[in-house]
Design a protein around this motif. Structure first.
Motif, short mmCIF file in Angstrom:
data_model
loop_
_atom_site.label_atom_id
_atom_site.label_comp_id
_atom_site.label_asym_id
_atom_site.label_seq_id
_atom_site.Cartn_x
_atom_site.Cartn_y
_atom_site.Cartn_z
N VAL A 76 0.83 -1.21 0.00
CA VAL A 76 0.00 0.00 0.00
C VAL A 76 0.86 1.26 0.00
CG1 VAL A 76 -1.66 1.36 1.34
CG2 VAL A 76 -1.99 -1.11 1.07
N THR A 77 1.91 1.27 0.83
CA THR A 77 2.76 2.47 0.89
C THR A 77 3.48 2.71 -0.44
OG1 THR A 77 4.54 1.11 1.88
CG2 THR A 77 3.13 2.38 3.37
N SER A 78 3.83 1.62 -1.13
CA SER A 78 4.48 1.78 -2.43
C SER A 78 3.54 2.45 -3.43
CB SER A 78 4.92 0.40 -2.97
OG SER A 78 5.43 0.52 -4.28
N SER A 79 2.32 1.92 -3.53
CA SER A 79 1.35 2.51 -4.47
C SER A 79 0.93 3.91 -4.04
CB SER A 79 0.11 1.61 -4.58
OG SER A 79 0.44 0.37 -5.21
N LEU A 80 0.80 4.12 -2.73
CA LEU A 80 0.41 5.44 -2.23
C LEU A 80 1.48 6.48 -2.55
CD1 LEU A 80 -1.55 7.19 -0.62
CD2 LEU A 80 -0.34 6.49 1.47
N GLY A 81 2.74 6.11 -2.37
CA GLY A 81 3.82 7.03 -2.70
C GLY A 81 3.80 7.41 -4.17
N ALA A 82 3.53 6.42 -5.03
CA ALA A 82 3.47 6.68 -6.47
C ALA A 82 2.31 7.61 -6.81
CB ALA A 82 3.34 5.36 -7.23
N LEU A 83 1.14 7.38 -6.18
CA LEU A 83 -0.02 8.23 -6.44
C LEU A 83 0.24 9.67 -6.00
CD1 LEU A 83 -3.06 5.98 -5.46
CD2 LEU A 83 -2.61 6.98 -7.70
N LEU A 84 0.82 9.83 -4.82
CA LEU A 84 1.12 11.17 -4.34
C LEU A 84 2.11 11.87 -5.26
CD1 LEU A 84 1.41 10.63 -0.47
CD2 LEU A 84 -0.40 11.81 -1.72
N GLY A 85 3.12 11.13 -5.72
CA GLY A 85 4.09 11.71 -6.63
C GLY A 85 3.44 12.15 -7.93
N PHE A 86 2.50 11.34 -8.43
CA PHE A 86 1.81 11.66 -9.68
C PHE A 86 0.97 12.93 -9.55
CE2 PHE A 86 -2.11 11.26 -12.24
CZ PHE A 86 -1.55 11.35 -13.51
N PHE A 87 0.22 13.03 -8.45
CA PHE A 87 -0.68 14.18 -8.27
C PHE A 87 0.05 15.45 -7.86
CE2 PHE A 87 -3.91 10.75 -7.67
CZ PHE A 87 -4.72 11.11 -8.74
N LEU A 88 1.20 15.31 -7.23
CA LEU A 88 1.93 16.49 -6.75
C LEU A 88 3.04 16.93 -7.69
CD1 LEU A 88 2.29 15.63 -2.94
CD2 LEU A 88 0.60 17.14 -4.03
N LYS A 89 3.23 16.19 -8.78
CA LYS A 89 4.37 16.49 -9.65
C LYS A 89 4.28 17.88 -10.28
CE LYS A 89 2.53 14.25 -13.83
NZ LYS A 89 2.79 13.21 -14.85
N ARG A 90 3.06 18.38 -10.48
CA ARG A 90 2.92 19.70 -11.11
C ARG A 90 3.39 20.80 -10.17
NH1 ARG A 90 -3.00 19.28 -14.16
NH2 ARG A 90 -2.42 17.58 -15.59
N GLY A 91 3.37 20.51 -8.88
CA GLY A 91 3.82 21.52 -7.94
C GLY A 91 5.30 21.45 -7.64
N ILE A 92 5.98 20.49 -8.27
CA ILE A 92 7.42 20.32 -8.04
C ILE A 92 8.15 20.61 -9.35
CG2 ILE A 92 9.24 18.75 -7.29
CD1 ILE A 92 7.14 17.17 -5.79
N PRO A 93 8.98 21.64 -9.40
CA PRO A 93 9.73 21.94 -10.63
C PRO A 93 10.55 20.75 -11.10
CG PRO A 93 9.91 23.74 -9.06
CD PRO A 93 9.25 22.60 -8.33
N GLU A 94 10.63 20.56 -12.40
CA GLU A 94 11.31 19.40 -12.96
C GLU A 94 12.78 19.35 -12.56
OE1 GLU A 94 12.07 17.26 -17.31
OE2 GLU A 94 10.95 19.14 -17.15
N ARG A 95 13.40 20.51 -12.40
CA ARG A 95 14.83 20.50 -12.05
C ARG A 95 15.06 19.89 -10.67
NH1 ARG A 95 13.26 25.85 -11.13
NH2 ARG A 95 13.89 26.75 -9.11
N PHE A 96 14.06 20.02 -9.79
CA PHE A 96 14.20 19.43 -8.46
C PHE A 96 14.02 17.91 -8.52
CE2 PHE A 96 12.85 23.78 -7.14
CZ PHE A 96 14.01 24.10 -6.45
N THR A 97 13.03 17.45 -9.29
CA THR A 97 12.82 16.01 -9.39
C THR A 97 14.01 15.32 -10.05
OG1 THR A 97 11.63 16.28 -11.51
CG2 THR A 97 10.32 16.25 -9.48
N LYS A 98 14.59 15.97 -11.06
CA LYS A 98 15.77 15.39 -11.71
C LYS A 98 16.96 15.35 -10.76
CE LYS A 98 14.78 16.35 -16.57
NZ LYS A 98 15.24 17.04 -17.81
N ALA A 99 17.10 16.41 -9.96
CA ALA A 99 18.21 16.45 -9.00
C ALA A 99 18.05 15.36 -7.96
CB ALA A 99 18.27 17.82 -8.34
#
Length: 225
Positions: free
Chosen positions: A9-32
């Protein structure tokens, strides 16, 4: 079984949160962050591999396991399953869907922790799986921001894989001697290093085809030595 479910559950939950919050995280930070995780995965692989006291067994395990895995076509099968999920979830031609699913699945299921954790849970100790859940949540979150919904079904893979070892704990536990655990961890760590190299885009190793190598130390110490 509760700890196995928590890990999935925590694995899938982490993925869902990452998917929905990705727009609020600049790409340069995710790449870093992805680069840092890749580096830590590489260090983890090296650290575990050098603990082997039988490098010849590690080499033999990798060679034999890779031959078996390539013959079976494990990674190709996982790719086909990923393609099936992609079509079912309407992701069109998004190639990152499959890449994210396969990469994260391998990262979270290989190694001694994914085997010993369910075995220990079956015997009443959930600590190792809870620790692994925290690690998997973090990696799933990052992969969710980078690869999208393709990594959400990894929780299913975790549940099936670790649930299998949980159910067979009464048979597996007597086989997990200190020698087996040490060399199994070394073999798994070599695979983790392979994943890191792929994450750095230095190689295109089919790491899933290496998975049968995890069983060679068990066979060696209980049937050969």
């Amino acid at each position: 079984m509760f700890a196995v479910i928590v890990n999935a559950v925590t694995s899938s939950l982490g993925a869902l949160l990452g998917f929905f919050l990705k727009r609020g995280i600049p790409e340069r930070f995710t790449k870093a962050i992805f680069g840092v995780i890749s580096l830590c995965v590489a260090i983890m692989g090296i650290q575990g591999a050098v603990q082997s006291q039988n490098l010849l067994l590690v080499l033999a395990s990798m060679v034999i396991g890779t031959l078996v895995g390539t013959l079976i076509g494990i990674e190709d099968g996982m790719n086909r399953f990923g393609e099936f999920l992609k079509k079912r979830m309407g992701r069109g031609d998004d190639s990152r869907f499959v890449r994210g699913f396969v990469t994260l699945s391998i990262m979270q299921v290989i190694g001694a922790m994914a085997i010993i954790g369910p075995v220990q849970a079956a015997l009443g100790s959930n600590d190792l799986l809870y620790f692994k859940s925290a690690l998997d949540f973090t990696s799933s979150f990052i992969f969710g921001t980078l690869y999208g919904l393709g990594v959400v079904p990894v929780g299913i893979v975790l549940f099936l894989y670790q649930g299998f070892f949980y159910l067979l704990a009464t048979f597996v536990m007597p086989l997990m001697t200190p020698d087996v655990v040490r060399e199994l961890n070394a073999v798994g760590s070599v695979m983790i290093l392979g994943i890191a190299l792929n994450m750095f885009q230095l190689t295109k190793l089919k790491v899933a085809d290496f998975l049968p190598a995890l069983f060679i130390p068990i066979i060696y110490y209980h049937l050969i030595v």
